[in-house]
Design an enzyme around this catalytic site. Structure first.
Site, PDB file in Angstrom:
ATOM      1  N   HIS A 118       0.589  -1.344   0.148  1.00 43.34           N
ATOM      2  CA  HIS A 118       0.172   0.250   0.196  1.00 43.34           C
ATOM      3  C   HIS A 118       0.726   1.446  -0.193  1.00 43.34           C
ATOM      4  CE1 HIS A 118       0.290   0.039   4.640  1.00 43.34           C
ATOM      5  NE2 HIS A 118       0.153   1.225   4.337  1.00 43.34           N
ATOM      6  N   ASP A 254       1.095  -7.709   2.912  1.00 47.32           N
ATOM      7  CA  ASP A 254       1.015  -5.776   2.640  1.00 47.32           C
ATOM      8  C   ASP A 254       2.910  -5.884   1.898  1.00 47.32           C
ATOM      9  OD1 ASP A 254       0.996  -3.013   2.162  1.00 47.32           O
ATOM     10  OD2 ASP A 254      -0.432  -3.804   3.895  1.00 47.32           O
ATOM     11  N   SER A 678       3.615   2.151   8.340  1.00 54.76           N
ATOM     12  CA  SER A 678       3.606   0.800   7.484  1.00 54.76           C
ATOM     13  C   SER A 678       4.488   1.150   6.863  1.00 54.76           C
ATOM     14  CB  SER A 678       2.899   1.887   6.091  1.00 54.76           C
ATOM     15  OG  SER A 678       0.994   1.193   6.549  1.00 54.76           O
TER      16      SER A 678
HETATM   17  N1  ARG Z   1      -4.785   0.493   7.655  1.00 52.26           N
HETATM   18  C1  ARG Z   1      -3.192   0.406   7.014  1.00 52.26           C
HETATM   19  C2  ARG Z   1      -2.945   2.049   7.022  1.00 52.26           C
HETATM   20  O1  ARG Z   1      -3.365   2.544   8.012  1.00 52.26           O
HETATM   21  C3  ARG Z   1      -3.502  -0.078   5.814  1.00 52.26           C
HETATM   22  C4  ARG Z   1      -3.901   0.473   4.892  1.00 52.26           C
HETATM   23  C5  ARG Z   1      -3.710   0.833   2.810  1.00 52.26           C
HETATM   24  N2  ARG Z   1      -5.153  -0.661   3.199  1.00 52.26           N
HETATM   25  C6  ARG Z   1      -5.962  -0.362   2.157  1.00 52.26           C
HETATM   26  N3  ARG Z   1      -7.223  -1.280   2.507  1.00 52.26           N
HETATM   27  N4  ARG Z   1      -7.230   1.150   2.330  1.00 52.26           N
HETATM   28  O2  ARG Z   1      -2.295   2.692   5.886  1.00 52.26           O
HETATM   29  N1  GLU Z   2      -1.195   1.339   7.617  1.00 57.45           N
HETATM   30  C1  GLU Z   2      -0.703   2.199   8.458  1.00 57.45           C
HETATM   31  C2  GLU Z   2       0.247   2.827   7.630  1.00 57.45           C
HETATM   32  O1  GLU Z   2       0.206   3.482   6.242  1.00 57.45           O
HETATM   33  C3  GLU Z   2      -0.027   1.955   9.685  1.00 57.45           C
HETATM   34  C4  GLU Z   2      -1.176   1.362  10.021  1.00 57.45           C
HETATM   35  C5  GLU Z   2      -1.044   1.665  11.584  1.00 57.45           C
HETATM   36  O2  GLU Z   2      -1.582   3.628  11.179  1.00 57.45           O
HETATM   37  O3  GLU Z   2      -0.516   1.667  12.217  1.00 57.45           O
HETATM   38  O4  GLU Z   2       1.329   3.912   7.882  1.00 57.45           O
END
Ligand code: ARG
Ligand code: GLU
Length: 746
Positions: A118, A254, A678
Site C-alpha cells: 500500500h 502487504d 507502514s
Molecule cells: N490500515 C493500513 C494503514 O493505515 C493499511 C491501509 C491500506 N489498505 C487499505 N485497504 N486501504 O495504512
Molecule cells: N497502515 C499504516 C500506515 O500506512 C500503519 C498502520 C497504523 O496506522 O498503525 O502507516
C-alpha cells in the site's frame, strides 16, 4: 559471571532494584560491549509482567539507559549503539523514510528496499494500464534493466540527530507573548539550520518534541532515483482489501520492493540511466527462524503523529463531535465511488489509490471511537487529571493550577470552528474533486492578486502540471453525485455561522446539474482553456465559470472566517499543551513519557502477543496460509486467491519458508505504531528482519490517543511469507540471491 534471576510480578520497588542491577550488569560488561556491540554475553532477567515497559515511540539517539534496559528485559540482545550509532554502522543506516509518508528498509548490499504494497501503491498504479495491470497481476523485474523509475519519488536517510533545545530557546523569556516566542523560536531554528556542519548533498531540519519542550536537529540524505522492483498482485498484496483493513486475524501479503540508485560516488542524484544501485552502510539480514509468543520485537520507522497527552475534554470532542462528522462525510463519498468502481474496470484503476486512502482513515476513526469508549479512556484521563490537580494543589505549583480550566475554556471556544473547518476539509478539499480543483484555481488567483504577473506565471505552470496528473484519474461522472451528496451534507450539518452564503437555501440537485453541465473544470481540456491567456483574461474566464464561482465562495469563507479564528485559538491551545506536557512530567516524575510522533525516526519495542478483543475470545499471534484459503471467495473483489497460490498451497510447496509444514502469513505484537510506520521493519532480538509492519488491530486503533498494552497490537507480515511469494510464487530468485538469510535460533 552473574546468575540468572527470575522475576514474577514486580512492584515498583523491585523495578528500581532491577534497573540498578541491569545498570550494574551493563557497566560490569563494558569490555564485552566494546569488543562487540552485541549484548550477547549479558544475562538479563526476564520479567513476567512486561506491560509497564511497553508502549512509546522513542528517539533512537536517546535509547541509552532506561530504554536499553527495558528492551533487554523484553528479550533484546542489542545495545543502544547497535541500534543508533553516528560513528559506526548501525541498524538506523538501513531504515529509510519512504516518499515522505511510509517507512522502508534496505535488505541487500545493492540497495534493495522493502516496504508495503500500500506504500508502493501509487507507483504501481502509475505504471499500470488496463493492458498491463500491475495492480491486478503484480510486477517483477528480473534484472536491473527491467526496474521502473518513478519521477516524483524519493527516500530519505537520517545521518545524525543532535539536541539543539538550548539554541532554539535562546533569548526566550516568560514575559513574551506566544506570538513573539514563536517568532523568535523560528528565527533561532533558521540560525541553527544554517550553521550546522554537513556535507553539500545533505539537508538539515529542526523538529519540535514534547509539544515544543525539546528541539532536535536531523541531518538527512535524500535519494531521488528510486525504482520499482517487484509487487505481488493485489489479490496477495491487498488481500482482504477494505473489509479486512485494520482487522485481525489478517492474511495480507502487504509488501512491495524498490531499489535506491546513486551516482558513481554512491551519492544522491536525479534519475539517470547511468546511476548504479546504492551501497548501504548497513542492510538487514533476514531471519528464517520465525517468531514465537513473547519473542522480543522492535519496530523502527517514521510514525506520523499521535496525541497521547491530550486532556479528556479534547478527546471527548474528537470522539463525540469531530470524528462522527468526518465519518459521515466519507461514508457517503465512499458508497458512491465504490458503486462506480465495481461497475467499470477503468474507473477501478483510476480511483484505486484515492479510494483506499479515504477508506483507510474512515475505518480507523470508527475503530478509534469504539476503542476510546470501550476502554473508558475519557474517564481514565479525567482520573489522571484529578490526580494531577491534587498534586498541583498540594505542592502549590501555581504555574500549573489553571491549565485544565484553560483547556476547558479553549476547547469549548474552538469547537464550532473546528467542526466547520473539518467540513470544509472533508468536502471542499478532499472528497469532492471538482472543489479541490477550484481550490487550486483559487490559489492561482490569490497568487496573482498578491504577487502580480510573475507569481501568476509560476503558479500557473505548477497548476497545469498538477492538473495533467489529476485528470488522468478523474471521472466527472463519479464526482458529480459525490458533489450533490456532500455539499448537501455540508449545508445541513456545518455550524451556520461559518456557512458560505451560496450554500443556504439552494436546491442541490439543480445546483449540481448547473455546475457539472457548465463548468469547464470537469475536463483537462476545459481547465487548460480556462488557464490560457493573459492573467486578466484568465481571471475573467475563471470568474465566469459556474464551478469556480461556487468553489471560490467556499474557499473565501475558509480563509476569511474559519482560519483566522481557528489559528488564533489553536496558538493558545498549543501554548497550554506545551505547558501541560512539561507539567505532567514534573508532577509524575516516575511515569514514562515518550514524545508524540512527528514523522521523525523512532524506535518502538514490545513482544509477539495475542490478545482478548472481547469477553470469551482470544486471538492467537499468527495466521497461516490455511486462513487465506478459508477466506477465499472465487472471483471476489477482495477475497479472490490466484490459481498459482492455491496450487502452491495444495502441494504444500513452501520451500525453506514453512514452519512445521505450515506457511505463516501475519503476526501481531505490542509495538506502539501509527500511520507512517507502514513498511517499518520488525526486528528480532539480534537485529535481523522478521516481519514487515503494515497495520494495527481494530480494537487498538485508539492507541494514537490511548495506548493500552492489553489490546493495542501492530500487524506485521511474516518475512517468510514475503520470501515465499518472491521465490515460489513470482520465481524472482534473483532477489532472494541478493539477500542474506540467517538462522539466529539455530
Ligand atoms: N490500515 C493500513 C494503514 O493505515 C493499511 C491501509 C491500506 N489498505 C487499505 N485497504 N486501504 O495504512
Ligand atoms: N497502515 C499504516 C500506515 O500506512 C500503519 C498502520 C497504523 O496506522 O498503525 O502507516
Amino acid at each position: 559471571m552473574v546468575s540468572y534471576i527470575c522475576c514474577t510480578k514486580l512492584n515498583s520497588m523491585k523495578y528500581i532494584k532491577l534497573y540498578l542491577l541491569v545498570a550494574f550488569l551493563i557497566v560490569s560488561c563494558k569490555t564485552v560491549q566494546e569488543t562487540s556491540n552485541k549484548a550477547d554475553n549479558l544475562v538479563i532477567p526476564v520479567v513476567q509482567d512486561t506491560r509497564e515497559i511497553q508502549g512509546g515511540m522513542w528517539i533512537p539517539s536517546l535509547l541509552e539507559g532506561i530504554n536499553e534496559q527495558e528492551m533487554m528485559q523484553l528479550g533484546s540482545k542489542m545495545t543502544a549503539k547497535d541500534i543508533y550509532d553516528v560513528n559506526n554502522s548501525s541498524l538506523k543506516d538501513a531504515i529509510v523514510h519512504f516518499n515522505g509518508g511510509c517507512t522502508s528498509e534496505i535488505i541487500s548490499p545493492n540497495g534493495l528496499l522493502l516496504t508495503n504494497h500500500h506504500c508502493g501503491y501509487g507507483a504501481i498504479q502509475s505504471h499500470s494500464t488496463v493492458e498491463h495491470d500491475y495492480l491486478e497481476n503484480g510486477f517483477w523485474a528480473k534484472s536491473y534493466e527491467e526496474e521502473l523509475s518513478n519521477p516524483s519519488m524519493s527516500v530519505t536517510f537520517i545521518k545524525r540527530i543532535d539536541d539543539v533545545t538550548a539554541e532554539v530557546f535562546s533569548g526566550i523569556t516568560e514575559t513574551m507573548d506566544e506570538a513573539a516566542k514563536m517568532k523568535l523560536i523560528n528565527q533561532n531554528i533558521l540560525k541553527v539550520t544554517k550553521k550546522v556542519q554537513k556535507e553539500s548533498w545533505q539537508d538539515a531540519n529542526v523538529k519540535s518534541f514534547y509539544d515544543g519542550n525539546q528541539y532536535l536537529l536531523f541531518v538527512t540524505e535524500e535519494y531521488k532515483d528510486v525504482r520499482l522492483v517487484g509487487a505481488p498482485p493485489s489479490s496477495i498484496g491487498k488481500f482482504g482489501a477494505d473489509t479486512d483493513n485494520w482487522m485481525w486475524p489478517r492474511h495480507t501479503g502487504d509488501f512491495s520492493m524498490f531499489r535506491i540508485y546513486a551516482d558513481a560516488n554512491n551519492k544522491p542524484a536525479e534519475y539517470s540511466k547511468d546511476n548504479v544501485p546504492y551501497k548501504p552502510n548497513h542492510y538487514l539480514p533476514i531471519s528464517l527462524d520465525g517468531v514465537a509468543e513473547k519473542d522480543f520485537t522492535l519496530v523502527f520507522g517514521f510514525p506520523g503523529s499521535t496525541d497521547e497527552y491530550l486532556p479528556a475534554v479534547a478527546v471527548d470532542q474528537i470522539v463525540n463531535v469531530l470524528n462522527p462528522a468526518k465519518i459521515e462525510v466519507r461514508d457517503n463519498a465512499l458508497k458512491i465511488v465504490d458503486s462506480y468502481m465495481r461497475k467499470d474496470p477503468a474507473i477501478k484503476i483510476q480511483y484505486a489509490s484515492k479510494f483506499a486512502s479515504i477508506a483507510n482513515y474512515w475505518k480507523k476513526w470508527i475503530g478509534e471511537n469504539q476503542g476510546i469508549k470501550k476502554s473508558n479512556a475519557i474517564q481514565k484521563k479525567k482520573e489522571l487529571e484529578a490526580e494531577f490537580s491534587k498534586i498541583v494543589a498540594e505542592k502549590d505549583l501555581v504555574g500549573y493550577s489553571t491549565l485544565l480550566s484553560d483547556f476547558e475554556k479553549l476547547y469549548s471556544e474552538i469547537e464550532s470552528v473546528s467542526l466547520a473547518r473539518d467540513y470544509w476539509i472533508e468536502v471542499a478539499y478532499r472528497n469532492v474533486e471538482l472543489l479541490n480543483i477550484t481550490f487550486r484555481a483559487f490559489q492561482l488567483e490569490q497568487a496573482y492578486l498578491n504577487g502580480g504577473d510573475g507569481a501568476f506565471e509560476k503558479v500557473k505552470e505548477a497548476t497545469i502540471n498538477r492538473f495533467e496528473g489529476f485528470y488522468k484519474n478523474y471521472s466527472a461522472e463519479v464526482d458529480k453525485p459525490v458533489f450533490e451528496k456532500l455539499v448537501g451534507l455540508y449545508a445541513e450539518k456545518s455550524p451556520k455561522e461559518y456557512l458560505p452564503a451560496n450554500m443556504q437555501g439552494v436546491n442541490f440537485s439543480d445546483l449540481t446539474n448547473r455546475v457539472y453541465s457548465n463548468s469547464k473544470l470537469t475536463s483537462l481540456e476545459g481547465a487548460k482553456e480556462l488557464l490560457t491567456g493573459s492573467p486578466e483574461e484568465v481571471m475573467k474566464k475563471l470568474n465566469a465559470d459556474e464551478g469556480y464561482i461556487f468553489g471560490k465562495e467556499l474557499h473565501t469563507v475558509f480563509y476569511s472566517k474559519m482560519e483566522p479564528k481557528f489559528q488564533e485559538l489553536n496558538l493558545q491551545l498549543r501554548a497550554v499543551q506545551k505547558k501541560y506536557m512539561k507539567a505532567l512530567m514534573d508532577v509524575f516524575p516516575n511515569k514514562r513519557f515518550f514524545p508524540d510522533a512527528n514523522s521523525t525516526l523512532r524506535v518502538t519495542y514490545g513482544q509477539v502477543r495475542g490478545y482478548e478483543p472481547k469477553d470469551g475470545v482470544y486471538y492467537n499471534t499468527t495466521t497461516y496460509l490455511d486462513g487465506v484459503l478459508e477466506k477465499y471467495v472465487p472471483g471476489d473483489y477482495e477475497f479472490d486467491v490466484p490459481q498459482k497460490l492455491r496450487d502452491l498451497y495444495n502441494n504444500k510447496d513452501y520451500g525453506q519458508y514453512a514452519e512445521n509444514g505450515k506457511m505463516p502469513v501475519c503476526f501481531i505484537g505490542t509495538n506502539h505504531t501509527t500511520g507512517g510506520n507502514s513498511g517499518s521493519p520488525a526486528i528480532d532480538a539480534y537485529g535481523n528482519l522478521i516481519g514487515l509492519n503494515f497495520d494495527r488491530v481494530w480494537e487498538g486503533t485508539m492507541s494514537d490517543m490511548n495506548y493500552d498494552p492489553d489490546i493495542c497490537r501492530n500487524i506485521m507480515v511474516d518475512i517468510r511469507y514475503v520470501l515465499f511469494i518472491v521465490d515460489k510464487y513470482a520465481g524472482a530468485k534473483n532477489l532472494i540471491e541478493e539477500m542474506k538469510l540467517v538462522h539466529p535460533k539455530k
